[in-house]
Design a protein around this motif. Sequence first.
Motif, PDB file in Angstrom:
ATOM      1  N   ILE A   1      10.314   2.741  -7.601  1.00  0.00           N
ATOM      2  CA  ILE A   1      10.172   1.720  -6.245  1.00  0.00           C
ATOM      3  C   ILE A   1      10.888   0.862  -6.143  1.00  0.00           C
ATOM      4  O   ILE A   1      11.297   0.432  -6.076  1.00  0.00           O
ATOM      5  CB  ILE A   1       8.931   1.232  -6.416  1.00  0.00           C
ATOM      6  CG1 ILE A   1       7.648   2.623  -6.816  1.00  0.00           C
ATOM      7  CG2 ILE A   1       8.213  -0.044  -5.556  1.00  0.00           C
ATOM      8  CD1 ILE A   1       5.906   2.416  -6.308  1.00  0.00           C
ATOM      9  N   GLU A   2      10.917  -0.113  -7.232  1.00  0.00           N
ATOM     10  CA  GLU A   2      12.055  -1.893  -7.168  1.00  0.00           C
ATOM     11  C   GLU A   2      13.423  -1.290  -7.594  1.00  0.00           C
ATOM     12  O   GLU A   2      14.382  -2.397  -6.875  1.00  0.00           O
ATOM     13  CB  GLU A   2      11.230  -2.312  -8.244  1.00  0.00           C
ATOM     14  CG  GLU A   2       9.271  -3.649  -7.471  1.00  0.00           C
ATOM     15  CD  GLU A   2       9.451  -4.048  -8.125  1.00  0.00           C
ATOM     16  OE1 GLU A   2      10.163  -4.526  -9.284  1.00  0.00           O
ATOM     17  OE2 GLU A   2       8.300  -4.741  -7.622  1.00  0.00           O
TER      18      GLU A   2
ATOM     19  N   VAL B 283       8.718   8.436  -3.506  1.00  0.00           N
ATOM     20  CA  VAL B 283       8.974   7.134  -3.008  1.00  0.00           C
ATOM     21  C   VAL B 283       9.327   5.896  -1.548  1.00  0.00           C
ATOM     22  O   VAL B 283       8.110   5.613  -1.411  1.00  0.00           O
ATOM     23  CB  VAL B 283       9.592   6.132  -4.507  1.00  0.00           C
ATOM     24  CG1 VAL B 283      10.102   4.913  -4.469  1.00  0.00           C
ATOM     25  CG2 VAL B 283       9.790   6.806  -5.750  1.00  0.00           C
ATOM     26  N   LYS B 284      10.411   6.433  -1.371  1.00  0.00           N
ATOM     27  CA  LYS B 284      11.116   6.022   0.143  1.00  0.00           C
ATOM     28  C   LYS B 284       9.742   6.448   1.109  1.00  0.00           C
ATOM     29  O   LYS B 284       9.516   5.731   2.015  1.00  0.00           O
ATOM     30  CB  LYS B 284      12.307   6.850   0.359  1.00  0.00           C
ATOM     31  CG  LYS B 284      13.432   5.995  -0.588  1.00  0.00           C
ATOM     32  CD  LYS B 284      14.422   5.065  -0.491  1.00  0.00           C
ATOM     33  CE  LYS B 284      15.281   4.521  -0.916  1.00  0.00           C
ATOM     34  NZ  LYS B 284      15.462   5.917  -2.007  1.00  0.00           N
TER      35      LYS B 284
ATOM     36  N   TYR C 109       5.219   5.031   5.020  1.00  0.00           N
ATOM     37  CA  TYR C 109       3.611   4.979   5.274  1.00  0.00           C
ATOM     38  C   TYR C 109       3.152   3.619   4.863  1.00  0.00           C
ATOM     39  O   TYR C 109       1.676   3.270   4.571  1.00  0.00           O
ATOM     40  CB  TYR C 109       3.442   5.809   4.744  1.00  0.00           C
ATOM     41  CG  TYR C 109       2.345   6.489   4.813  1.00  0.00           C
ATOM     42  CD1 TYR C 109       2.131   7.638   6.340  1.00  0.00           C
ATOM     43  CD2 TYR C 109       1.013   6.428   3.670  1.00  0.00           C
ATOM     44  CE1 TYR C 109       1.281   7.553   6.803  1.00  0.00           C
ATOM     45  CE2 TYR C 109      -0.238   7.231   4.511  1.00  0.00           C
ATOM     46  CZ  TYR C 109      -0.800   7.763   5.571  1.00  0.00           C
ATOM     47  OH  TYR C 109      -1.477   7.934   6.692  1.00  0.00           O
ATOM     48  N   ASP C 110       4.037   2.597   4.547  1.00  0.00           N
ATOM     49  CA  ASP C 110       2.898   1.384   4.277  1.00  0.00           C
ATOM     50  C   ASP C 110       2.052   1.812   2.546  1.00  0.00           C
ATOM     51  O   ASP C 110       1.116   0.981   2.827  1.00  0.00           O
ATOM     52  CB  ASP C 110       2.350   0.957   4.850  1.00  0.00           C
ATOM     53  CG  ASP C 110       3.749   0.510   6.067  1.00  0.00           C
ATOM     54  OD1 ASP C 110       4.145   0.122   5.767  1.00  0.00           O
ATOM     55  OD2 ASP C 110       2.764  -0.448   7.589  1.00  0.00           O
ATOM     56  N   SER C 111       2.858   1.875   1.859  1.00  0.00           N
ATOM     57  CA  SER C 111       1.905   1.929   0.660  1.00  0.00           C
ATOM     58  C   SER C 111       3.301   2.030  -1.081  1.00  0.00           C
ATOM     59  O   SER C 111       4.653   2.552  -0.154  1.00  0.00           O
ATOM     60  CB  SER C 111       1.381   3.804   0.662  1.00  0.00           C
ATOM     61  OG  SER C 111       0.287   4.039   1.506  1.00  0.00           O
ATOM     62  N   VAL C 112       2.129   2.308  -1.251  1.00  0.00           N
ATOM     63  CA  VAL C 112       2.936   2.385  -2.821  1.00  0.00           C
ATOM     64  C   VAL C 112       2.737   3.728  -3.467  1.00  0.00           C
ATOM     65  O   VAL C 112       1.199   3.891  -3.688  1.00  0.00           O
ATOM     66  CB  VAL C 112       3.423   1.156  -3.906  1.00  0.00           C
ATOM     67  CG1 VAL C 112       4.195   0.380  -3.401  1.00  0.00           C
ATOM     68  CG2 VAL C 112       1.872   1.118  -4.252  1.00  0.00           C
TER      69      VAL C 112
ATOM     70  N   PRO D 210      -2.671   2.192  -0.809  1.00  0.00           N
ATOM     71  CA  PRO D 210      -1.998   1.221   0.736  1.00  0.00           C
ATOM     72  C   PRO D 210      -1.521  -0.314   0.093  1.00  0.00           C
ATOM     73  O   PRO D 210      -2.061  -0.624  -0.674  1.00  0.00           O
ATOM     74  CB  PRO D 210      -2.784   1.315   1.586  1.00  0.00           C
ATOM     75  CG  PRO D 210      -4.102   2.010   0.996  1.00  0.00           C
ATOM     76  CD  PRO D 210      -3.839   2.542   0.019  1.00  0.00           C
ATOM     77  N   ASN D 211      -0.134  -0.627   0.843  1.00  0.00           N
ATOM     78  CA  ASN D 211      -0.171  -2.122   0.334  1.00  0.00           C
ATOM     79  C   ASN D 211      -0.684  -2.637   0.801  1.00  0.00           C
ATOM     80  O   ASN D 211      -0.255  -3.922  -0.278  1.00  0.00           O
ATOM     81  CB  ASN D 211       1.353  -2.726   1.183  1.00  0.00           C
ATOM     82  CG  ASN D 211       2.493  -1.798   0.908  1.00  0.00           C
ATOM     83  OD1 ASN D 211       2.942  -1.339  -0.301  1.00  0.00           O
ATOM     84  ND2 ASN D 211       3.628  -1.731   1.731  1.00  0.00           N
TER      85      ASN D 211
END
Length: 411
Positions: free
Chosen positions: A165-166, A231-232, A237-240, A265-266
Amino acid sequence: MVSVAIMGHGVVGSGVAEILTTHKKKLFASLGEEIYVKHILDLREFPDSPLADRFTKNFDDIINDREVRVVVEVMGGLKPAYEYVKKCLLSGKSVVTSNKELVAAHGAELLAIAKEENVNFLFEASVGGGIPIIRPMSQCLVANIVYEVAGILNGTTNFILTKMIEDGMQFEDALKLAQDLGFAERNPAADIEGHDACRKICILASLAFGKHVYPEFVHTEGITKITLDDVKYAEAYDSVIKLIGKVKRLDDGRIDIIVAPMFVPNKSQLANIDNEFNGIMVRGDCTGDVVFYGKGAGKLPTASAVVADVVDCCKHLKTRKYLFWTDGDGKNIIPMEESVNAMYVRVKGDDVIAKATKAFGDVTEINRESDPQGETAFVTKQMPYGEFADKLENFKANDAEVLSFIRIGDL
Ligand code: HSE
Protein backbone atom coordinates in the motif's frame (compact mmCIF):
# COMPACT_ATOMS: atom_id res chain seq x y z
CA MET A 1 11.70 -19.24 44.92
CA VAL A 2 9.63 -20.82 42.15
CA SER A 3 11.46 -23.09 39.70
CA VAL A 4 10.38 -23.00 36.08
CA ALA A 5 11.44 -24.77 32.90
CA ILE A 6 11.41 -23.46 29.35
CA MET A 7 10.85 -25.85 26.45
CA GLY A 8 12.33 -24.27 23.30
CA HIS A 9 15.09 -21.70 22.85
CA GLY A 10 14.14 -20.16 19.51
CA VAL A 11 13.06 -16.55 18.95
CA VAL A 12 10.41 -16.47 21.71
CA GLY A 13 12.10 -18.94 24.09
CA SER A 14 15.38 -17.00 24.12
CA GLY A 15 13.33 -13.84 24.73
CA VAL A 16 11.65 -15.47 27.73
CA ALA A 17 15.01 -16.57 29.17
CA GLU A 18 16.35 -13.06 28.54
CA ILE A 19 13.49 -11.24 30.29
CA LEU A 20 13.52 -13.65 33.24
CA THR A 21 17.24 -12.86 33.61
CA THR A 22 17.36 -9.13 32.86
CA HIS A 23 14.11 -8.26 34.69
CA LYS A 24 14.75 -10.42 37.76
CA LYS A 25 14.40 -7.54 40.23
CA LYS A 26 11.29 -6.13 38.58
CA LEU A 27 9.63 -9.56 38.62
CA PHE A 28 10.72 -10.19 42.21
CA ALA A 29 9.00 -6.93 43.20
CA SER A 30 5.77 -8.12 41.59
CA LEU A 31 5.81 -11.71 42.86
CA GLY A 32 7.65 -11.40 46.17
CA GLU A 33 9.93 -14.31 45.33
CA GLU A 34 12.46 -15.26 42.71
CA ILE A 35 11.59 -17.05 39.47
CA TYR A 36 14.44 -19.51 38.87
CA VAL A 37 14.98 -20.95 35.38
CA LYS A 38 16.03 -24.49 36.25
CA HIS A 39 15.92 -26.22 32.85
CA ILE A 40 15.87 -25.15 29.21
CA LEU A 41 14.97 -27.87 26.73
CA ASP A 42 16.45 -27.64 23.24
CA LEU A 43 18.23 -30.04 20.94
CA ARG A 44 20.76 -27.39 19.94
CA GLU A 45 23.84 -26.23 21.90
CA PHE A 46 24.02 -22.72 23.35
CA PRO A 47 27.49 -22.55 24.98
CA ASP A 48 27.52 -18.74 25.00
CA SER A 49 24.20 -18.34 26.81
CA PRO A 50 24.41 -16.93 30.38
CA LEU A 51 22.17 -19.90 31.26
CA ALA A 52 24.37 -22.45 29.44
CA ASP A 53 24.48 -24.74 32.49
CA ARG A 54 20.67 -25.16 32.52
CA PHE A 55 20.27 -26.67 29.03
CA THR A 56 19.05 -30.21 28.56
CA LYS A 57 18.04 -32.30 25.56
CA ASN A 58 15.94 -34.62 27.70
CA PHE A 59 12.29 -33.85 28.51
CA ASP A 60 12.47 -36.33 31.42
CA ASP A 61 14.68 -33.83 33.28
CA ILE A 62 11.68 -31.52 33.39
CA ILE A 63 8.78 -33.89 33.89
CA ASN A 64 10.59 -35.79 36.67
CA ASP A 65 11.67 -32.67 38.54
CA ARG A 66 9.07 -32.11 41.25
CA GLU A 67 10.54 -28.69 42.05
CA VAL A 68 9.50 -27.38 38.64
CA ARG A 69 6.04 -25.92 39.13
CA VAL A 70 5.62 -23.97 35.88
CA VAL A 71 6.65 -25.06 32.39
CA VAL A 72 6.86 -22.68 29.43
CA GLU A 73 6.22 -24.26 26.03
CA VAL A 74 7.64 -22.12 23.23
CA MET A 75 8.67 -24.85 20.79
CA GLY A 76 5.83 -24.20 18.37
CA GLY A 77 4.08 -26.82 16.25
CA LEU A 78 2.17 -29.83 17.59
CA LYS A 79 4.88 -32.47 17.81
CA PRO A 80 6.13 -32.92 20.46
CA ALA A 81 4.56 -29.84 22.08
CA TYR A 82 1.11 -31.42 22.53
CA GLU A 83 2.45 -34.57 24.20
CA TYR A 84 4.85 -32.64 26.46
CA VAL A 85 2.26 -30.05 27.54
CA LYS A 86 -0.29 -32.76 28.31
CA LYS A 87 2.25 -34.68 30.38
CA CYS A 88 3.23 -31.54 32.30
CA LEU A 89 -0.40 -30.71 33.14
CA LEU A 90 -1.15 -34.32 34.12
CA SER A 91 1.83 -34.30 36.46
CA GLY A 92 0.50 -31.20 38.24
CA LYS A 93 2.65 -28.52 36.62
CA SER A 94 1.11 -25.31 35.30
CA VAL A 95 1.88 -24.59 31.64
CA VAL A 96 2.31 -21.32 29.77
CA THR A 97 2.45 -21.38 25.98
CA SER A 98 2.72 -18.99 23.05
CA ASN A 99 1.78 -21.80 20.69
CA LYS A 100 -1.39 -20.80 18.82
CA GLU A 101 -1.37 -23.98 16.75
CA LEU A 102 -1.48 -26.03 19.96
CA VAL A 103 -4.23 -23.97 21.61
CA ALA A 104 -6.35 -23.86 18.43
CA ALA A 105 -6.02 -27.63 17.94
CA HIS A 106 -6.20 -28.90 21.54
CA GLY A 107 -7.23 -25.97 23.77
CA ALA A 108 -10.49 -27.47 25.05
CA GLU A 109 -8.80 -30.76 26.01
CA LEU A 110 -5.81 -29.08 27.68
CA LEU A 111 -8.05 -26.67 29.60
CA ALA A 112 -10.12 -29.61 30.82
CA ILE A 113 -6.98 -31.43 32.02
CA ALA A 114 -5.75 -28.26 33.76
CA LYS A 115 -9.12 -27.96 35.50
CA GLU A 116 -9.05 -31.59 36.58
CA GLU A 117 -5.49 -31.29 37.90
CA ASN A 118 -6.15 -27.90 39.53
CA VAL A 119 -3.29 -26.23 37.66
CA ASN A 120 -3.18 -23.38 35.17
CA PHE A 121 -2.88 -23.45 31.40
CA LEU A 122 -2.28 -19.90 30.20
CA PHE A 123 -1.64 -18.66 26.63
CA GLU A 124 -1.73 -14.86 26.50
CA ALA A 125 1.09 -14.78 23.91
CA SER A 126 -0.76 -17.08 21.51
CA VAL A 127 -2.80 -14.18 20.11
CA GLY A 128 -1.49 -10.69 19.38
CA GLY A 129 2.11 -11.26 20.58
CA GLY A 130 2.76 -8.57 23.18
CA ILE A 131 -0.80 -7.22 23.16
CA PRO A 132 -2.87 -8.15 26.21
CA ILE A 133 -6.06 -9.72 24.83
CA ILE A 134 -6.76 -13.11 26.47
CA ARG A 135 -6.67 -11.75 30.02
CA PRO A 136 -8.68 -8.58 29.14
CA MET A 137 -11.33 -10.71 27.43
CA SER A 138 -11.52 -13.31 30.19
CA GLN A 139 -11.31 -10.87 33.10
CA CYS A 140 -11.70 -7.15 32.36
CA LEU A 141 -14.55 -7.54 29.84
CA VAL A 142 -16.29 -10.37 31.65
CA ALA A 143 -19.35 -8.22 32.42
CA ASN A 144 -20.06 -7.84 28.71
CA ILE A 145 -21.90 -9.98 26.27
CA VAL A 146 -19.35 -9.87 23.46
CA TYR A 147 -21.06 -9.90 20.09
CA GLU A 148 -18.10 -9.43 17.75
CA VAL A 149 -14.32 -9.74 17.72
CA ALA A 150 -12.43 -8.59 14.61
CA GLY A 151 -8.76 -8.10 14.15
CA ILE A 152 -5.57 -7.90 12.21
CA LEU A 153 -3.99 -10.94 13.79
CA ASN A 154 -0.95 -11.67 11.65
CA GLY A 155 2.06 -9.36 11.65
CA THR A 156 3.70 -10.83 8.55
CA THR A 157 0.73 -10.32 6.23
CA ASN A 158 0.03 -6.89 7.69
CA PHE A 159 3.65 -5.96 7.03
CA ILE A 160 3.41 -7.22 3.43
CA LEU A 161 0.14 -5.39 2.75
CA THR A 162 1.50 -2.18 4.30
CA LYS A 163 4.54 -2.31 2.02
CA MET A 164 2.28 -2.89 -1.00
CA ILE A 165 0.00 0.00 0.00
CA GLU A 166 2.61 2.54 1.07
CA ASP A 167 5.62 1.70 -1.09
CA GLY A 168 4.02 -0.04 -4.08
CA MET A 169 6.25 -3.05 -3.28
CA GLN A 170 5.50 -6.37 -4.99
CA PHE A 171 4.13 -9.18 -2.79
CA GLU A 172 7.22 -11.45 -3.07
CA ASP A 173 9.68 -8.66 -2.17
CA ALA A 174 7.63 -7.66 0.87
CA LEU A 175 7.42 -11.30 2.04
CA LYS A 176 11.19 -11.67 1.75
CA LEU A 177 11.66 -8.54 3.86
CA ALA A 178 9.23 -9.82 6.53
CA GLN A 179 11.15 -13.12 6.67
CA ASP A 180 14.46 -11.26 7.00
CA LEU A 181 13.01 -9.24 9.88
CA GLY A 182 11.95 -12.45 11.69
CA PHE A 183 8.16 -11.95 11.74
CA ALA A 184 7.23 -14.88 9.53
CA GLU A 185 6.53 -18.45 10.63
CA ARG A 186 9.15 -21.08 9.79
CA ASN A 187 6.86 -22.02 6.91
CA PRO A 188 5.48 -18.65 5.76
CA ALA A 189 2.55 -20.41 4.05
CA ALA A 190 0.90 -20.40 7.49
CA ASP A 191 1.07 -16.60 7.42
CA ILE A 192 0.23 -15.79 3.80
CA GLU A 193 -2.48 -18.45 3.42
CA GLY A 194 -4.25 -17.16 6.53
CA HIS A 195 -3.81 -20.24 8.77
CA ASP A 196 -1.97 -18.37 11.51
CA ALA A 197 -4.70 -15.69 11.67
CA CYS A 198 -7.28 -18.49 11.62
CA ARG A 199 -5.76 -20.19 14.67
CA LYS A 200 -5.83 -16.87 16.50
CA ILE A 201 -9.44 -16.00 15.70
CA CYS A 202 -10.39 -19.58 16.68
CA ILE A 203 -8.83 -18.98 20.12
CA LEU A 204 -10.63 -15.65 20.53
CA ALA A 205 -13.94 -17.12 19.32
CA SER A 206 -13.63 -20.04 21.73
CA LEU A 207 -12.95 -17.63 24.55
CA ALA A 208 -15.71 -15.19 23.61
CA PHE A 209 -18.45 -17.75 22.99
CA GLY A 210 -17.43 -20.60 25.31
CA LYS A 211 -17.19 -23.47 22.79
CA HIS A 212 -14.03 -24.59 21.04
CA VAL A 213 -13.85 -23.50 17.41
CA TYR A 214 -11.44 -25.69 15.44
CA PRO A 215 -9.56 -24.14 12.46
CA GLU A 216 -11.06 -26.69 10.06
CA PHE A 217 -14.52 -25.22 10.75
CA VAL A 218 -13.44 -21.78 9.52
CA HIS A 219 -13.45 -20.47 5.95
CA THR A 220 -9.90 -19.16 5.49
CA GLU A 221 -8.39 -17.14 2.66
CA GLY A 222 -4.89 -15.66 2.55
CA ILE A 223 -3.42 -12.69 0.72
CA THR A 224 -1.49 -14.40 -2.08
CA LYS A 225 -3.95 -13.29 -4.76
CA ILE A 226 -3.99 -9.61 -3.77
CA THR A 227 -2.43 -7.42 -6.46
CA LEU A 228 -1.22 -3.83 -6.50
CA ASP A 229 -4.24 -3.05 -8.70
CA ASP A 230 -6.62 -4.24 -5.96
CA VAL A 231 -4.68 -2.09 -3.49
CA LYS A 232 -5.19 0.96 -5.72
CA TYR A 233 -8.92 0.30 -6.20
CA ALA A 234 -9.27 0.03 -2.41
CA GLU A 235 -7.57 3.40 -2.06
CA ALA A 236 -10.05 4.92 -4.52
CA TYR A 237 -12.84 3.46 -2.35
CA ASP A 238 -11.41 5.20 0.78
CA SER A 239 -10.28 1.86 2.14
CA VAL A 240 -7.22 -0.30 2.70
CA ILE A 241 -6.92 -4.05 2.20
CA LYS A 242 -6.20 -5.92 5.44
CA LEU A 243 -6.26 -9.61 6.34
CA ILE A 244 -9.10 -9.77 8.86
CA GLY A 245 -10.06 -12.53 11.29
CA LYS A 246 -13.59 -11.93 12.44
CA VAL A 247 -16.26 -13.66 14.49
CA LYS A 248 -19.73 -12.30 15.09
CA ARG A 249 -22.64 -13.64 17.08
CA LEU A 250 -25.93 -13.61 15.16
CA ASP A 251 -29.38 -13.05 16.68
CA ASP A 252 -30.13 -16.80 16.60
CA GLY A 253 -27.03 -17.51 18.74
CA ARG A 254 -24.92 -19.03 15.94
CA ILE A 255 -21.61 -17.46 14.98
CA ASP A 256 -20.26 -16.20 11.67
CA ILE A 257 -16.48 -16.68 11.58
CA ILE A 258 -14.07 -16.05 8.74
CA VAL A 259 -10.49 -15.17 7.85
CA ALA A 260 -10.15 -13.25 4.58
CA PRO A 261 -8.66 -10.13 3.05
CA MET A 262 -11.18 -7.30 3.29
CA PHE A 263 -11.58 -3.68 2.28
CA VAL A 264 -11.38 -1.84 5.61
CA PRO A 265 -12.83 1.69 5.45
CA ASN A 266 -10.25 4.38 6.27
CA LYS A 267 -12.47 5.55 9.11
CA SER A 268 -12.30 2.14 10.84
CA GLN A 269 -10.08 1.83 13.90
CA LEU A 270 -8.39 -1.11 12.17
CA ALA A 271 -7.43 0.83 9.01
CA ASN A 272 -4.33 2.50 10.44
CA ILE A 273 -2.80 -0.58 12.00
CA ASP A 274 0.30 -0.99 9.87
CA ASN A 275 3.50 -2.98 9.45
CA GLU A 276 3.94 -5.88 11.89
CA PHE A 277 1.46 -4.38 14.33
CA ASN A 278 -1.76 -6.18 15.23
CA GLY A 279 -5.06 -4.65 16.27
CA ILE A 280 -8.05 -6.37 17.80
CA MET A 281 -11.47 -4.82 18.21
CA VAL A 282 -13.84 -6.36 20.76
CA ARG A 283 -17.45 -5.25 20.63
CA GLY A 284 -19.19 -5.64 23.97
CA ASP A 285 -22.75 -4.74 24.90
CA CYS A 286 -21.67 -2.60 27.87
CA THR A 287 -18.36 -1.17 26.67
CA GLY A 288 -19.09 -0.69 22.96
CA ASP A 289 -15.90 -1.04 20.91
CA VAL A 290 -12.63 -1.65 22.72
CA VAL A 291 -9.48 -1.76 20.60
CA PHE A 292 -6.18 -3.41 21.50
CA TYR A 293 -3.08 -2.41 19.53
CA GLY A 294 0.59 -3.33 19.61
CA LYS A 295 3.33 -5.57 18.26
CA GLY A 296 1.83 -8.88 17.27
CA ALA A 297 5.12 -10.62 16.54
CA GLY A 298 8.78 -10.52 17.50
CA LYS A 299 11.02 -11.81 20.27
CA LEU A 300 10.58 -9.48 23.25
CA PRO A 301 6.94 -8.40 22.67
CA THR A 302 5.84 -12.06 22.59
CA ALA A 303 8.15 -13.04 25.44
CA SER A 304 6.69 -10.20 27.52
CA ALA A 305 3.25 -11.85 27.34
CA VAL A 306 4.73 -15.27 28.17
CA VAL A 307 6.56 -13.94 31.23
CA ALA A 308 3.39 -12.19 32.46
CA ASP A 309 1.64 -15.58 32.35
CA VAL A 310 4.56 -17.19 34.20
CA VAL A 311 4.23 -14.60 36.97
CA ASP A 312 0.47 -15.20 37.07
CA CYS A 313 1.02 -18.97 37.39
CA CYS A 314 3.59 -18.41 40.16
CA LYS A 315 1.08 -16.20 42.00
CA HIS A 316 -1.62 -18.88 41.67
CA LEU A 317 0.25 -22.11 42.37
CA LYS A 318 -2.52 -23.46 44.55
CA THR A 319 -5.52 -21.93 42.80
CA ARG A 320 -6.84 -22.13 39.31
CA LYS A 321 -7.39 -18.98 37.26
CA TYR A 322 -10.77 -19.17 35.61
CA LEU A 323 -10.02 -19.51 31.92
CA PHE A 324 -12.12 -22.16 30.30
CA TRP A 325 -14.25 -23.25 27.37
CA THR A 326 -15.85 -26.56 26.47
CA ASP A 327 -15.31 -28.67 23.38
CA GLY A 328 -17.15 -27.71 20.19
CA ASP A 329 -18.59 -29.59 17.23
CA GLY A 330 -18.94 -26.67 14.80
CA LYS A 331 -22.74 -26.82 14.85
CA ASN A 332 -22.85 -23.28 16.27
CA ILE A 333 -21.11 -21.92 13.13
CA ILE A 334 -23.08 -20.76 10.09
CA PRO A 335 -22.10 -22.12 6.66
CA MET A 336 -20.02 -19.61 4.69
CA GLU A 337 -22.84 -19.35 2.09
CA GLU A 338 -24.97 -17.57 4.73
CA SER A 339 -22.31 -15.02 5.65
CA VAL A 340 -23.40 -11.55 4.50
CA ASN A 341 -21.04 -9.00 2.90
CA ALA A 342 -20.86 -6.46 0.13
CA MET A 343 -18.24 -7.43 -2.47
CA TYR A 344 -15.66 -5.59 -4.52
CA VAL A 345 -15.32 -7.16 -7.97
CA ARG A 346 -12.63 -6.34 -10.58
CA VAL A 347 -13.44 -7.29 -14.16
CA LYS A 348 -11.98 -7.25 -17.64
CA GLY A 349 -14.42 -6.71 -20.50
CA ASP A 350 -16.91 -4.33 -22.08
CA ASP A 351 -20.15 -2.88 -20.72
CA VAL A 352 -19.21 -4.17 -17.30
CA ILE A 353 -21.50 -1.95 -15.24
CA ALA A 354 -24.56 -2.77 -17.38
CA LYS A 355 -23.83 -6.49 -17.12
CA ALA A 356 -23.09 -6.20 -13.37
CA THR A 357 -26.36 -4.38 -12.73
CA LYS A 358 -28.22 -7.13 -14.58
CA ALA A 359 -26.49 -9.84 -12.52
CA PHE A 360 -26.23 -8.24 -9.06
CA GLY A 361 -28.77 -5.39 -9.01
CA ASP A 362 -27.47 -1.90 -8.16
CA VAL A 363 -23.68 -1.69 -7.98
CA THR A 364 -21.29 1.19 -7.25
CA GLU A 365 -18.50 1.68 -9.77
CA ILE A 366 -15.06 2.51 -8.35
CA ASN A 367 -13.30 5.18 -10.37
CA ARG A 368 -9.59 5.34 -9.82
CA GLU A 369 -6.94 7.40 -11.53
CA SER A 370 -5.24 5.56 -14.39
CA ASP A 371 -7.46 2.45 -14.34
CA PRO A 372 -5.74 -0.43 -16.09
CA GLN A 373 -6.84 -0.59 -19.72
CA GLY A 374 -10.10 -2.49 -20.25
CA GLU A 375 -10.76 -3.02 -16.53
CA THR A 376 -13.68 -1.95 -14.37
CA ALA A 377 -14.27 -2.43 -10.65
CA PHE A 378 -17.49 -2.18 -8.70
CA VAL A 379 -19.00 -2.92 -5.29
CA THR A 380 -22.21 -4.92 -4.86
CA LYS A 381 -24.85 -4.49 -2.21
CA GLN A 382 -24.62 -6.71 0.89
CA MET A 383 -25.79 -10.26 0.24
CA PRO A 384 -25.13 -13.78 1.56
CA TYR A 385 -22.03 -15.34 -0.01
CA GLY A 386 -24.07 -18.16 -1.58
CA GLU A 387 -26.24 -15.63 -3.42
CA PHE A 388 -23.14 -13.69 -4.51
CA ALA A 389 -21.51 -16.87 -5.85
CA ASP A 390 -24.63 -17.75 -7.91
CA LYS A 391 -24.89 -14.24 -9.31
CA LEU A 392 -21.17 -14.22 -10.09
CA GLU A 393 -21.62 -17.34 -12.24
CA ASN A 394 -24.41 -15.63 -14.23
CA PHE A 395 -22.25 -12.54 -14.57
CA LYS A 396 -19.27 -14.55 -15.86
CA ALA A 397 -21.51 -16.36 -18.35
CA ASN A 398 -22.20 -12.95 -19.90
CA ASP A 399 -18.65 -12.50 -21.22
CA ALA A 400 -17.11 -10.89 -18.16
CA GLU A 401 -13.67 -12.00 -17.03
CA VAL A 402 -13.55 -11.68 -13.25
CA LEU A 403 -10.01 -10.85 -12.12
CA SER A 404 -10.65 -10.68 -8.38
CA PHE A 405 -13.27 -10.19 -5.69
CA ILE A 406 -12.76 -9.13 -2.08
CA ARG A 407 -15.20 -8.67 0.81
CA ILE A 408 -16.05 -5.20 2.04
CA GLY A 409 -15.49 -5.28 5.80
CA ASP A 410 -18.26 -3.95 8.01
CA LEU A 411 -15.70 -2.69 10.53
N1 HSE B 1 4.06 -15.28 12.14
C1 HSE B 1 3.28 -14.64 13.16
C2 HSE B 1 2.89 -13.26 12.67
C3 HSE B 1 4.07 -14.56 14.44
O1 HSE B 1 3.45 -12.83 11.65
O2 HSE B 1 2.02 -12.63 13.24
C4 HSE B 1 3.28 -14.18 15.63
O3 HSE B 1 2.26 -15.09 15.90
